[in-house]
Enzyme design. Structure first.
Site, PDB file in Angstrom:
ATOM      1  N   LYS A   1      -7.390  -3.889   2.941  1.00 43.89           N
ATOM      2  CA  LYS A   1      -6.203  -3.235   3.494  1.00 43.89           C
ATOM      3  C   LYS A   1      -5.700  -3.977   4.727  1.00 43.89           C
ATOM      4  CE  LYS A   1      -8.336   0.794   3.813  1.00 43.89           C
ATOM      5  NZ  LYS A   1      -8.625   2.227   3.990  1.00 43.89           N
TER       6      LYS A   1
ATOM      7  N   LYS B   1      -5.582  -8.627  -2.743  1.00 44.23           N
ATOM      8  CA  LYS B   1      -6.500  -8.534  -3.879  1.00 44.23           C
ATOM      9  C   LYS B   1      -6.853  -9.919  -4.400  1.00 44.23           C
ATOM     10  CE  LYS B   1      -5.265  -3.893  -5.502  1.00 44.23           C
ATOM     11  NZ  LYS B   1      -4.849  -3.060  -6.653  1.00 44.23           N
TER      12      LYS B   1
ATOM     13  N   LYS C   1       0.856  -1.186   0.000  1.00 45.14           N
ATOM     14  CA  LYS C   1       0.000   0.000   0.000  1.00 45.14           C
ATOM     15  C   LYS C   1       0.893   1.236   0.000  1.00 45.14           C
ATOM     16  CE  LYS C   1      -4.022   2.023   2.204  1.00 45.14           C
ATOM     17  NZ  LYS C   1      -3.557   3.412   2.090  1.00 45.14           N
ATOM     18  N   LEU C   2       0.721   2.069  -1.001  1.00 43.98           N
ATOM     19  CA  LEU C   2       1.613   3.211  -1.190  1.00 43.98           C
ATOM     20  C   LEU C   2       1.095   4.453  -0.473  1.00 43.98           C
ATOM     21  CD1 LEU C   2       2.304   2.665  -4.993  1.00 43.98           C
ATOM     22  CD2 LEU C   2       3.873   2.181  -3.108  1.00 43.98           C
TER      23      LEU C   2
END
Length: 1006
Positions: free
Chosen positions: A509, A492, A320-321
């Protein structure tokens, strides 16, 4: 209409607005036209906002002061049906009295969805200052302070609405209104003034516009106007409900266009549906992207939502950026230099094309000028979904998100001198050469992405992912995330389509900061360092830390300065922290040589294998001490201690300590033993705050949930800002729930941002605290105009602030248990914060409190509450809303909606089982029946058309099973109930989710 100019007076004198209107006519030639003037502004809150808010309110508590106009006629409707009915009435009235163009009204009803009006650039404090000037209030008066310090609770009715700025404005405005009756401003006039306000950038431009509103509106109208300006309506109905009532295709069109204007103008006739080709995303039209679901309470549950199959048992893990979600649209266009046109939009539909570029030869573009060779041959048009991040070229690492716009502007001005630049990381492709790809699987879309893009190093790259099959890979990835100080992970489902404007379980997340920390801060010695890669390349990015060897763990004759390896720490460091460590250890590092390890100073695990050996090492006497915290302690053979910290995070550098005063092996073991006595160690626990927020919403949407008994026992006085701006006068010590001296309470207030004084009138809006009747407390009470609060409120607020770390600070509302003495006008508000059993709407009760509440409840109360169908139906709807949004299903609701048939007499074949076995099977069946009954199922003992599941008794003979199957075989138009064993119920209960029935069917051979 939008305007970037300063406020210039009426709209009809502005030629630019006339040009914009002409452009809109050209773009929407069939736009609807209203035949009459728009409705008065006050109609919005009288017939829409207030009735919707009344449905939102919980029926328990004091009687409601206002009743919606449709209350009596909609008694038997569900809350959702009532909301739809109110909205439908308003829309129907508009169409009849005004016309088909409802866009002016929707701009005020859904202001946060109106992308055509620029942001006002006005927060609560700015509005408060303007209102003080408009009403000519002394800036040091109580009302002025209440407006400027709107988050703080006050002692008067005016200041009682802490946290609700618009509500507090209403209290102040009501004292000095220009008019008491509703005004004559129409919705169109309000929109026109708001357009001017959004274009006004300075206070002296904003002041005359707000003054006009003040002159023509009463306090109630102004309160709703302020909510519109702040885009904080909270009327109890979402945009989805409004869209669904307005037109069946409205939500879909908004998802693919992000345009409220387009929804209102293209779908003004509810009988005309969108054509199939208009339902997908469109090139150069901003859409609402898919969002990742929030983290659940266990990794196993999250993995189950990935819907793994036997043939395809994998899910994907992406980093996660820490950037800004961005969609890029590209279209080939021979008429422009470079042959390609670009558009960029953020998740909130803000157009960033001006920043990143509209073409290959756009000299002002911080990105597009580098994309001339970024697309494969044959790619004419596409839409990419990704994250725009800042890349530090010197560190070859991601820079903080807050520097993104600065980096882009710097790249615009001089692409050769900047040390940071925008980098677009792409993780999806949704449109390619005229084809909408959203219905294709993620795996197929990724394949298309790989073939369509030619990455540009550190400017335009495809975001990598890794395949996984279980939680081990997630835990390992989380370790890397923490070590590299990254944002987190996204899981995902590669078999999933792209879901526009939806937060779905296909993307989930995982963030390390959600995890419960091991209770103590530990001071450990740095004994080694590891060179980073990727984000942290170019220097030592993580450190091997050790525990000092003490006498109890030393070998005979061993050097005193030896350390055992204990953990690796890489998360939580800032650039300044790295620089500080470098400064204090410069010139003292040595290269680790496997053939000649420094065993005199450092001992690793694994003997000659040298587990977790660092790239560089340092003598403990030359090193620094780090203060770290972690999720928990875990057994590990990778470190010499035999234990390690799970997900450790750096807190601070302890320059007041050297290696001799750092934690020793024995001290750590003692500390761990003490912690285990206080609570059972949990592995990979997700922070309770998420679960508690879910419970809070199932009760009443107030400010904050409460503290747990565990937090009470462990609390030692954290620092925070929960009392920032508040003044306290503490007269006594605390007796309950824990004893605290007056001095200790004052230090707690100070440590959490507040101020304390020794008199009640030393500062404005002072909060008086007392837990027993002293001379001072009696004097304050006798005055009759001061509320006296118990110290338990201070402790509750601090504990809640600690639980909700990372969330906006918000004070707990006062409960009867918090109040020593209350003024008459405060009593009703305090009573409204709990139900009739004194169970808080805003705070989770402790075990002891719950016991007392249950003692007070009579059987009649329990029967009445549990049998009331309206209460049950409403509760069911609210729970289902939360479950659909990703919350865990409550245990007592697990089997809700199922009708389960248990066998009569619970008989089993005596010939096949002995008496002991039969007793055990009978016990299992009874336990299964009680479990599903507790968890919401309808349990029946005879055949019914509504039966969804049939439980086959353990040990049933093959003839019994065959008979059951035959008697419940499908009839035309009827569904066949599932045949399951009691094990299905046991496993569902164990996993806290409804499992597939296939693995729990009775054997055909039994």
């Amino acid at each position: 209409m939008d305007s970037d100019d300063d406020y210039n007076g009426p709209a009809d004198t502005n030629p630019r607005l006339e040009d914009e209107e002409s452009d809109l006519d050209e773009k929407y030639p069939n736009r609807p036209r209203n035949h009459s003037t728009t409705l008065p502004f006050h109609v919005l809150f009288q017939t829409l906002f207030y009735p919707l808010s009344e449905i939102k309110k919980k029926p328990a508590g004091p009687a409601r002061k206002k009743v919606g106009p449709h209350g009596l006629s909609s008694v038997n409707l569900t809350p959702l049906e009532k909301r739809r009915d109110i909205i439908d009435r308003f829309i129907s009235r508009w169409r009849k009295e005004v016309g088909d163009d409802i866009y002016p009204a929707f701009r005020l009803i859904l202001p946060d969805k109106d992308r055509d009006r620029a942001m006002y650039g006005m927060k609560e404090k700015a509005i408060g200052k303007l209102l003080i000037r408009i009403m000519k209030i002394d800036k040091n008066s109580e009302d002025a302070l209440n407006l400027l310090n709107w988050k703080l609770p006050g002692q008067t009715t005016t200041s009682s609405m802490a946290g609700d700025f618009a509500g507090r404005c209403f209290g102040v405005l009501s004292k000095r209104p220009m008019r008491t009756e509703v005004g004559d401003m129409t919705i169109e006039e309000v929109n026109e003034k708001l357009d001017h306000l959004s274009a006004a950038s300075k206070e002296n431009q904003q002041l005359p516009i707000l003054t006009e509103f003040y002159r023509r509106m009463n306090p109630e109208e102004l309160m709703w106007l302020i909510r519109i300006i702040l885009r904080q309506m909270k009327v109890g109905a979402t945009e989805r409900t409004f869209f669904d009532v307005f037109h069946p295709d409205a939500e879909n069109l908004y998802s693919i266009s992000s345009s409220l204007r387009r929804v209102c103008w293209e779908l003004h006739d509810p009988n005309i549906r969108l054509e199939a080709e208009d339902r997908g995303i469109t090139l150069m039209q901003c859409f609402q992207p898919q969002l990742a679901q929030f983290q659940m309470h266990s990794l196993d549950r999250m993995i189950s939502r990935m819907r793994l199959t036997e043939d395809d048992p994998v899910f994907w893990i992406e980093e996660k950026l820490d950037g800004e979600r961005m969609q890029l649209h590209m279209d080939s266009n021979d008429s422009v230099p470079g042959g390609r046109t670009f558009r960029f939009w953020s998740r909130k539909a803000k157009d960033y094309t001006y920043l990143y570029g509209n073409g290959i030869q756009d000299e002002n573009g911080a990105l597009t000028r580098y994309l001339s060779d970024a697309f494969a041959d044959g790619v004419e048009s596409l839409i990419l979904d990704g994250e725009m991040i800042t890349w530090d070229t010197e560190q070859d690492a991601i820079a903080p998100f807050g520097t993104l716009k600065t980096a882009a502007l710097s790249e615009q001005r001089n692409p050769y001198s900047s040390t940071t630049r925008p980098l677009f990381r792409i993780f999806d492709i949704l449109y390619l050469n005229g084809r909408d790809l959203t219905r294709y699987t993620l795996r197929d879309r990724r394949n298309a992405l790989q073939k369509s893009i030619k990455p540009v190093y550190r400017r335009f790259e495809i975001h990598p992912y890794e395949e996984a099959t279980g939680k081990t890979e997630i835990e390992e990835a989380l370790r890397r995330v923490v070590e590299e100080a990254s944002e987190g992970l996204v899981l995902k489902n590669p078999r999933s389509p792209y879901r526009l404007n939806e937060r779905h379980d296909d993307w989930m997340k995982v963030k390390p900061e959600y995890m419960t920390e091991f209770g103590e801060s530990l001071d450990v010695v740095v004994i080694g360092g590891y060179y980073g890669s990727g984000h942290r390349g170019g220097g030592l990015s993580s450190f091997l830390c050790g525990l000092r060897v003490d006498d109890a763990h030393s070998s005979q004759g061993m050097v005193a300065s030896k350390c055992y390896s204990f953990c690796k720490v890489g998360g939580g460091f800032t650039a300044a922290d790295y620089a500080n460590i470098r400064h204090h250890t410069d010139g003292k590092w040595h290269e680790w040589k496997s053939r000649k390890p420094p065993t005199t100073y450092i001992e690793l695990a694994g003997g000659d294998a040298q587990y977790e050996r660092p790239d560089m090492w340092i003598k403990p006497e030359d090193s620094v001490v780090l203060c770290v915290k972690a999720a928990s302690v875990a057994v590990s053979d990778q470190f010499r201690i035999g234990l390690t910290l799970r997900f450790p995070r750096f807190k601070k550098l302890r320059m007041d300590k050297d290696w001799k005063s750092a934690l020793s092996v024995q001290e750590f073991l003692d500390l761990k033993a003490n912690a285990e006595r206080e609570r059972k160690e949990k592995e990979f626990n997700v922070d309770n705050s998420r679960k508690k927020r879910a419970k809070r919403d199932n009760k009443k949407p107030l400010a904050i949930v409460g503290y747990s008994a565990e937090a009470e026992a462990q609390y030692t006085g954290p620092s925070g800002n929960i009392f920032e701006g508040l003044n306290f006068y503490i007269t006594t010590d605390s007796n309950t729930p824990v004893k605290k001296s007056k001095a200790e309470l004052e230090q707690l207030v100070k440590a959490n941002g507040g101020k304390f004084f020794q008199t009640s009138n030393a500062a404005p809006s002072t909060i008086c605290i007392a837990d027993r009747r002293t001379v001072k407390a009696a004097s304050l009470q006798k005055s009759g105009n001061v509320n006296i609060i118990r110290p338990s409120w201070i402790l509750d607020c601090i504990r809640q602030s600690e639980i909700d770390a990372g969330l906006p600070d918000s004070l707990l509302p006062l409960e009867p248990r918090h109040v020593f003495f209350a003024t008459q006008d405060k009593k009703e508000e305090i009573a409204a914060s709990v139900d009739r059993f004194n169970d808080s709407y805003a705070r989770n009760t402790t075990n002891d409190e719950l016991k007392e509440i249950l003692k007070q409840m009579s059987k009649d109360h329990h029967f009445h509450a549990s049998q009331n169908p309206k209460i049950v139906r409403k509760l069911n709807e609210r729970i289902q809303e939360k479950v659909n949004a990703g919350w865990e299903m409550p245990s007592g609701w697990l089997f809700k909606g199922l009708t389960i048939l248990f066998p009569q007499n619970d008989k089993v074949d005596d010939a096949e089982v002995d008496e002991t076995s039969q007793t055990h099977q009978q016990y299992r069946l009874n336990l299964a029946r009680n479990t599903v009954r507790f968890a919401g199922a309808n349990v029946v003992d005879s055949k019914s058309s509504s039966v969804t599941h049939i439980v086959v008794a353990p040990g049933s003979s093959s003839s019994d099973v065959s008979s059951i199957r035959k008697s419940h075989s499908a009839k035309p138009g009827k569904k066949v109930p599932h045949l399951v064993t009691a094990e299905w119920i046991e496993e569902c209960w164990k996993q806290r989710t409804l499992l597939g029935e296939e693995g729990f069917q009775p054997s055909r051979g039994t």
